[in-house]
Write a protein that holds these residues in place. Structure first.
Motif, PDB file in Angstrom:
ATOM      1  N   LEU A   1      -0.514  69.215 -47.501  1.00  0.00           N
ATOM      2  CA  LEU A   1      -1.215  68.982 -46.637  1.00  0.00           C
ATOM      3  C   LEU A   1      -1.333  67.286 -46.525  1.00  0.00           C
ATOM      4  O   LEU A   1      -1.106  66.678 -45.534  1.00  0.00           O
ATOM      5  N   ALA A   2      -1.530  66.977 -47.941  1.00  0.00           N
ATOM      6  CA  ALA A   2      -1.748  65.242 -47.917  1.00  0.00           C
ATOM      7  C   ALA A   2      -0.096  64.656 -47.706  1.00  0.00           C
ATOM      8  O   ALA A   2      -0.191  63.461 -47.162  1.00  0.00           O
ATOM      9  N   ASP A   3       0.865  65.238 -48.154  1.00  0.00           N
ATOM     10  CA  ASP A   3       2.174  64.793 -47.920  1.00  0.00           C
ATOM     11  C   ASP A   3       2.538  64.564 -46.486  1.00  0.00           C
ATOM     12  O   ASP A   3       3.276  63.800 -45.863  1.00  0.00           O
ATOM     13  N   LYS A   4       1.916  65.444 -45.636  1.00  0.00           N
ATOM     14  CA  LYS A   4       2.199  65.610 -44.279  1.00  0.00           C
ATOM     15  C   LYS A   4       1.405  64.579 -43.685  1.00  0.00           C
ATOM     16  O   LYS A   4       1.309  64.304 -42.133  1.00  0.00           O
ATOM     17  N   GLY A   5       0.149  64.033 -44.432  1.00  0.00           N
ATOM     18  CA  GLY A   5      -0.785  63.163 -43.527  1.00  0.00           C
ATOM     19  C   GLY A   5      -1.951  64.057 -42.821  1.00  0.00           C
ATOM     20  O   GLY A   5      -2.540  63.148 -42.105  1.00  0.00           O
ATOM     21  N   TRP A   6      -2.132  65.031 -43.261  1.00  0.00           N
ATOM     22  CA  TRP A   6      -3.170  65.710 -42.351  1.00  0.00           C
ATOM     23  C   TRP A   6      -4.543  65.353 -42.957  1.00  0.00           C
ATOM     24  O   TRP A   6      -4.682  66.033 -44.142  1.00  0.00           O
ATOM     25  N   LYS A   7      -5.264  64.915 -42.092  1.00  0.00           N
ATOM     26  CA  LYS A   7      -6.676  64.472 -42.425  1.00  0.00           C
ATOM     27  C   LYS A   7      -7.560  65.457 -41.962  1.00  0.00           C
ATOM     28  O   LYS A   7      -8.821  65.304 -42.623  1.00  0.00           O
ATOM     29  N   ASN A   8      -7.223  66.062 -40.919  1.00  0.00           N
ATOM     30  CA  ASN A   8      -8.239  67.033 -40.263  1.00  0.00           C
ATOM     31  C   ASN A   8      -7.379  68.282 -40.237  1.00  0.00           C
ATOM     32  O   ASN A   8      -6.284  68.508 -39.406  1.00  0.00           O
ATOM     33  N   VAL A   9      -7.977  69.260 -40.852  1.00  0.00           N
ATOM     34  CA  VAL A   9      -7.388  70.553 -40.628  1.00  0.00           C
ATOM     35  C   VAL A   9      -8.330  71.761 -40.493  1.00  0.00           C
ATOM     36  O   VAL A   9      -9.089  71.828 -41.075  1.00  0.00           O
TER      37      VAL A   9
END
Length: 293
Positions: free
Chosen positions: A140-148
């Motif tokens: 998720l961090a690699d994808k830049g997802w800050k809101n999941v």
């Protein structure tokens, strides 16, 4: 050094897998007496952290005597394959009055100590969707997802839950933003005859127009013996541990369960998102989106 070998049931292996993959953080082993009593009485660990599930390793009196000597317990599956080892630190029983209230035998012993993984549990299918918390958080961090936002599937996916999840993301994300995503957590019974069909049907049913990618995390069935209130609280904690910042509370959960979990919202570290009542026509107005690998 010899060790007590304990064969685990399928449900016990499910619990062990969740312990080892980080889903039950901050709990990382079977509860000692102080934590066990605190969870039963207060739904908190002895250190005050919110926790609703008494995760224990039960021993018979005969197993207890052997464990006292060996100080180690090797946990194996039905094929005698070692999955983990417990380095024994404590053996205890519940007080008789508390055992009676919780439908536990007063003769049951409980083992606590340091838990160490030996071999990864084997699954016949969908292993790419079985994440540890560290692995999923890193992706998720690699994808830049800050809101999941996390949505539960048990095993099917409720359209109202998906609609609410997408609306929540739409409200907090900038247009065309890539900093958010949808996490589908499937609590799967691998012993069901239609298990493979359930997973494939879930993949085909996912709909959300707000984000480009969706992650599916396949989890063992969890703690079906819990009350509806405690189960909802546990699901929210697991979603948080896997990196979700929002958790959809579907209409299948009672209002009393929602009220119960809301009292802990300041401690959970995740937004609770109750589903609004909708008409069938409203639910149908969402374009499709394929799952990410």
């Amino acid at each position: 050094m010899s060790s007590l070998t304990k064969i685990l049931s399928h449900d016990q292996l499910d619990t062990l897998e969740l312990l080892l993959n980080g889903a039950f953080a901050p709990v990382d082993s079977y509860l000692n007496q102080a934590d066990h009593l605190s969870v039963l009485n207060n739904k908190r660990l002895a250190n005050g952290c919110v926790w609703p599930l008494p995760i224990t390793l039960n021993l018979s009196p005969a197993e207890k005597l052997t464990a006292q000597i060996t100080k180690r317990i090797t946990l194996v599956d039905h094929e005698q394959r070692a999955v983990a080892e417990l380095k024994l630190e404590e053996l205890y029983r519940l007080p008789p009055e508390l055992a009676a209230v919780n439908a536990a035998s007063p003769d049951t012993w409980y083992a606590a100590g340091q838990l160490e993984a030996l071999n990864k549990r084997l699954h016949l299918a969908f292993n790419r969707s079985r994440y540890t918390t560290d692995r999923l958080r890193n992706e998720l961090a690699d994808k830049g997802w800050k809101n999941v936002v996390a949505v539960q599937a048990n095993p099917s996916l409720d359209a109202a839950d998906m609609k609410q999840a997408c609306e929540w993301l739409k409200q907090i994300l900038e247009p065309q933003s890539q900093q958010g995503g949808l996490l589908i957590q499937l609590n799967a019974n691998e012993q069901a005859s239609d298990f493979h069909q359930q997973v494939r049907a879930l993949r085909a049913s996912v709909r959300c127009s707000v984000v480009r990618q969706i992650k599916m995390s396949l989890l063992p069935q969890i703690a079906q013996q819990l009350s509806p209130e405690s189960l909802l609280l546990l699901q929210a904690l697991i979603a948080r541990n896997y990196g979700a910042t929002g958790f959809v509370v579907g209409l299948q959960h009672s209002r009393s369960a929602l009220r119960f979990v809301l009292q802990y919202r300041d401690e959970l570290g995740i937004d609770l998102i109750p589903v609004k009542h909708r008409t069938a026509r409203q639910l149908a107005q969402t374009p499709p989106l394929a799952l990410a690998a």
